[in-house]
Design a protein around this motif. Structure first.
Motif, PDB file in Angstrom:
ATOM      1  N   THR A   7     -25.063  36.157  13.173  1.00 28.08           N
ATOM      2  CA  THR A   7     -24.912  35.356  11.962  1.00 28.08           C
ATOM      3  C   THR A   7     -23.472  35.315  11.464  1.00 28.08           C
ATOM      4  OG1 THR A   7     -25.464  37.234  10.540  1.00 28.08           O
ATOM      5  CG2 THR A   7     -27.290  35.801  11.246  1.00 28.08           C
ATOM      6  N   ARG A   8     -22.608  36.085  12.078  1.00 27.86           N
ATOM      7  CA  ARG A   8     -21.197  36.052  11.693  1.00 27.86           C
ATOM      8  C   ARG A   8     -20.543  34.783  12.230  1.00 27.86           C
ATOM      9  NH1 ARG A   8     -20.219  41.962  14.018  1.00 27.86           N
ATOM     10  NH2 ARG A   8     -21.344  43.113  12.425  1.00 27.86           N
ATOM     11  N   GLU A   9     -19.437  34.392  11.588  1.00 29.41           N
ATOM     12  CA  GLU A   9     -18.660  33.298  12.161  1.00 29.41           C
ATOM     13  C   GLU A   9     -18.199  33.730  13.547  1.00 29.41           C
ATOM     14  OE1 GLU A   9     -15.538  31.753   9.735  1.00 29.41           O
ATOM     15  OE2 GLU A   9     -16.935  31.098   8.175  1.00 29.41           O
ATOM     16  N   GLN A  32     -17.212  27.563  16.999  1.00 32.49           N
ATOM     17  CA  GLN A  32     -17.623  27.427  15.601  1.00 32.49           C
ATOM     18  C   GLN A  32     -17.895  25.959  15.277  1.00 32.49           C
ATOM     19  OE1 GLN A  32     -17.885  30.169  13.377  1.00 32.49           O
ATOM     20  NE2 GLN A  32     -18.996  28.673  12.142  1.00 32.49           N
ATOM     21  N   ALA A  33     -17.034  25.086  15.771  1.00 35.61           N
ATOM     22  CA  ALA A  33     -17.224  23.652  15.540  1.00 35.61           C
ATOM     23  C   ALA A  33     -18.553  23.187  16.124  1.00 35.61           C
ATOM     24  CB  ALA A  33     -16.065  22.864  16.157  1.00 35.61           C
ATOM     25  N   ARG A  34     -18.870  23.635  17.332  1.00 35.32           N
ATOM     26  CA  ARG A  34     -20.129  23.216  17.948  1.00 35.32           C
ATOM     27  C   ARG A  34     -21.316  23.689  17.115  1.00 35.32           C
ATOM     28  NH1 ARG A  34     -20.980  23.944  24.123  1.00 35.32           N
ATOM     29  NH2 ARG A  34     -20.597  26.134  23.698  1.00 35.32           N
ATOM     30  N   GLU A  35     -21.275  24.932  16.651  1.00 40.23           N
ATOM     31  CA  GLU A  35     -22.373  25.442  15.830  1.00 40.23           C
ATOM     32  C   GLU A  35     -22.518  24.641  14.544  1.00 40.23           C
ATOM     33  OE1 GLU A  35     -22.214  29.672  15.213  1.00 40.23           O
ATOM     34  OE2 GLU A  35     -22.204  30.085  17.380  1.00 40.23           O
ATOM     35  N   GLU A  36     -21.393  24.295  13.922  1.00 34.94           N
ATOM     36  CA  GLU A  36     -21.447  23.538  12.672  1.00 34.94           C
ATOM     37  C   GLU A  36     -21.962  22.125  12.898  1.00 34.94           C
ATOM     38  OE1 GLU A  36     -18.007  24.036  10.146  1.00 34.94           O
ATOM     39  OE2 GLU A  36     -17.942  26.181  10.603  1.00 34.94           O
ATOM     40  N   VAL A  37     -21.553  21.482  13.981  1.00 34.37           N
ATOM     41  CA  VAL A  37     -22.068  20.143  14.293  1.00 34.37           C
ATOM     42  C   VAL A  37     -23.570  20.209  14.530  1.00 34.37           C
ATOM     43  CG1 VAL A  37     -22.081  18.320  16.052  1.00 34.37           C
ATOM     44  CG2 VAL A  37     -19.918  19.132  15.126  1.00 34.37           C
ATOM     45  N   ASP A  38     -24.010  21.198  15.301  1.00 29.97           N
ATOM     46  CA  ASP A  38     -25.450  21.342  15.566  1.00 29.97           C
ATOM     47  C   ASP A  38     -26.228  21.482  14.259  1.00 29.97           C
ATOM     48  OD1 ASP A  38     -25.037  21.180  18.307  1.00 29.97           O
ATOM     49  OD2 ASP A  38     -25.231  23.333  18.644  1.00 29.97           O
ATOM     50  N   ALA A  39     -25.723  22.323  13.352  1.00 28.78           N
ATOM     51  CA  ALA A  39     -26.423  22.545  12.079  1.00 28.78           C
ATOM     52  C   ALA A  39     -26.382  21.299  11.195  1.00 28.78           C
ATOM     53  CB  ALA A  39     -25.803  23.740  11.347  1.00 28.78           C
ATOM     54  N   LEU A  40     -25.225  20.654  11.103  1.00 27.80           N
ATOM     55  CA  LEU A  40     -25.079  19.459  10.261  1.00 27.80           C
ATOM     56  C   LEU A  40     -25.941  18.298  10.737  1.00 27.80           C
ATOM     57  CD1 LEU A  40     -21.231  19.326   9.682  1.00 27.80           C
ATOM     58  CD2 LEU A  40     -22.966  19.372   7.886  1.00 27.80           C
ATOM     59  N   PHE A 148      -3.460  22.881  22.615  1.00 30.73           N
ATOM     60  CA  PHE A 148      -4.718  23.603  22.421  1.00 30.73           C
ATOM     61  C   PHE A 148      -4.947  23.908  20.939  1.00 30.73           C
ATOM     62  CE2 PHE A 148      -4.511  25.613  26.922  1.00 30.73           C
ATOM     63  CZ  PHE A 148      -5.136  24.512  27.473  1.00 30.73           C
ATOM     64  N   VAL A 149      -3.912  24.377  20.254  1.00 27.14           N
ATOM     65  CA  VAL A 149      -4.055  24.713  18.835  1.00 27.14           C
ATOM     66  C   VAL A 149      -4.335  23.451  18.026  1.00 27.14           C
ATOM     67  CG1 VAL A 149      -2.826  25.568  16.786  1.00 27.14           C
ATOM     68  CG2 VAL A 149      -2.729  26.845  18.948  1.00 27.14           C
ATOM     69  N   HIS A 150      -3.626  22.370  18.340  1.00 28.52           N
ATOM     70  CA  HIS A 150      -3.883  21.126  17.611  1.00 28.52           C
ATOM     71  C   HIS A 150      -5.299  20.633  17.875  1.00 28.52           C
ATOM     72  CE1 HIS A 150      -3.362  17.473  15.444  1.00 28.52           C
ATOM     73  NE2 HIS A 150      -3.682  16.766  16.515  1.00 28.52           N
ATOM     74  N   ALA A 151      -5.788  20.775  19.092  1.00 26.13           N
ATOM     75  CA  ALA A 151      -7.165  20.362  19.400  1.00 26.13           C
ATOM     76  C   ALA A 151      -8.156  21.109  18.521  1.00 26.13           C
ATOM     77  CB  ALA A 151      -7.468  20.587  20.882  1.00 26.13           C
ATOM     78  N   ALA A 152      -7.954  22.415  18.380  1.00 24.56           N
ATOM     79  CA  ALA A 152      -8.854  23.224  17.544  1.00 24.56           C
ATOM     80  C   ALA A 152      -8.725  22.841  16.072  1.00 24.56           C
ATOM     81  CB  ALA A 152      -8.558  24.708  17.737  1.00 24.56           C
ATOM     82  N   GLU A 153      -7.496  22.700  15.604  1.00 27.28           N
ATOM     83  CA  GLU A 153      -7.246  22.360  14.204  1.00 27.28           C
ATOM     84  C   GLU A 153      -7.786  20.970  13.883  1.00 27.28           C
ATOM     85  OE1 GLU A 153      -5.287  19.847  11.533  1.00 27.28           O
ATOM     86  OE2 GLU A 153      -4.473  19.909  13.563  1.00 27.28           O
ATOM     87  N   HIS A 154      -7.527  20.020  14.744  1.00 29.96           N
ATOM     88  CA  HIS A 154      -7.969  18.650  14.522  1.00 29.96           C
ATOM     89  C   HIS A 154      -9.498  18.565  14.541  1.00 29.96           C
ATOM     90  CE1 HIS A 154      -6.942  14.340  14.461  1.00 29.96           C
ATOM     91  NE2 HIS A 154      -8.081  14.182  15.120  1.00 29.96           N
ATOM     92  N   THR A 155     -10.100  19.321  15.433  1.00 24.58           N
ATOM     93  CA  THR A 155     -11.562  19.367  15.501  1.00 24.58           C
ATOM     94  C   THR A 155     -12.133  19.884  14.187  1.00 24.58           C
ATOM     95  OG1 THR A 155     -11.559  19.634  17.899  1.00 24.58           O
ATOM     96  CG2 THR A 155     -13.515  20.420  16.725  1.00 24.58           C
TER      97      THR A 155
END
Length: 171
Positions: A7-9, A32-40, A148-155
């Motif tokens: 349940t942690r981030e 984290q992005a994938r989990e949030e998209v799945d939940a949303l 890579f960092v921009h991909a994560a940040e932009h996502t």
């Protein structure tokens, strides 16, 4: 009471196997992005996918863009130019043309792209992270790590926008 690891981030769950140390934050953000998209998107109706409340970008756009931007930025990180298929996909982001994809299909496409990104992170030699890579037709200089960092940040930026739009539409 301490939350269970599940349940942690994602970034608090520990290192990801086979992902280079310096790329762990990128991998954590993408998971984290994938989990949030799945939940949303759980139970989000297909009929609202292309609605634009207050003329903001649609949920469909954000889901397409999340997938596309990861694909494009990770392509640049490999030192490659975009293919004609990638350029076509970019031109169609946010447009409901022909047989419109479902929420489930768009979420699945994003999940598959996250898997591809994670596989690329695992294959990346940390010694290459400061190598210059050109971005776009103008070949604007960045680095492998910068991409890579921009991909994560932009996502994550688009996850925030997606969250607001989806919640407004679900009222």
């Amino acid at each position: 009471m301490t939350p269970s690891p599940e349940t942690r981030e994602v970034w608090l769950r520990g290192p990801l196997p086979a992902v280079p140390s310096l790329l762990q934050p990128v991998a954590h953000a993408l998971l984290q992005a994938r989990e949030e998209v799945d939940a949303l998107m759980r139970d989000f109706p297909d009929g609202l996918l292309w609605e634009r409340p207050a003329n903001v970008a649609s949920v469909g756009f954000h889901l397409q863009h999340l997938t596309g931007v990861l694909d494009r930025l990770f392509t640049y990180a490999r030192g490659e130019s975009l293919s004609s298929a990638q350029l076509t996909a970019l031109s169609l982001e946010g447009k409901s043309v022909g047989q419109s994809p479902t929420v489930s299909e768009l979420v699945n496409s994003f999940s598959v792209q996250v898997d591809a990104a994670l596989a690329q992170l695992r294959r990346t030699d940390e010694q290459t992270l400061t190598e210059i890579r050109g971005v776009g037709r103008a070949q604007i200089p960045s680095t492998v790590l910068g991409l890579f960092v921009h991909a994560a940040e932009h996502t994550m930026r688009h996850i925030g926008q997606l969250s607001v739009t989806a919640r407004i539409l679900s009222i």
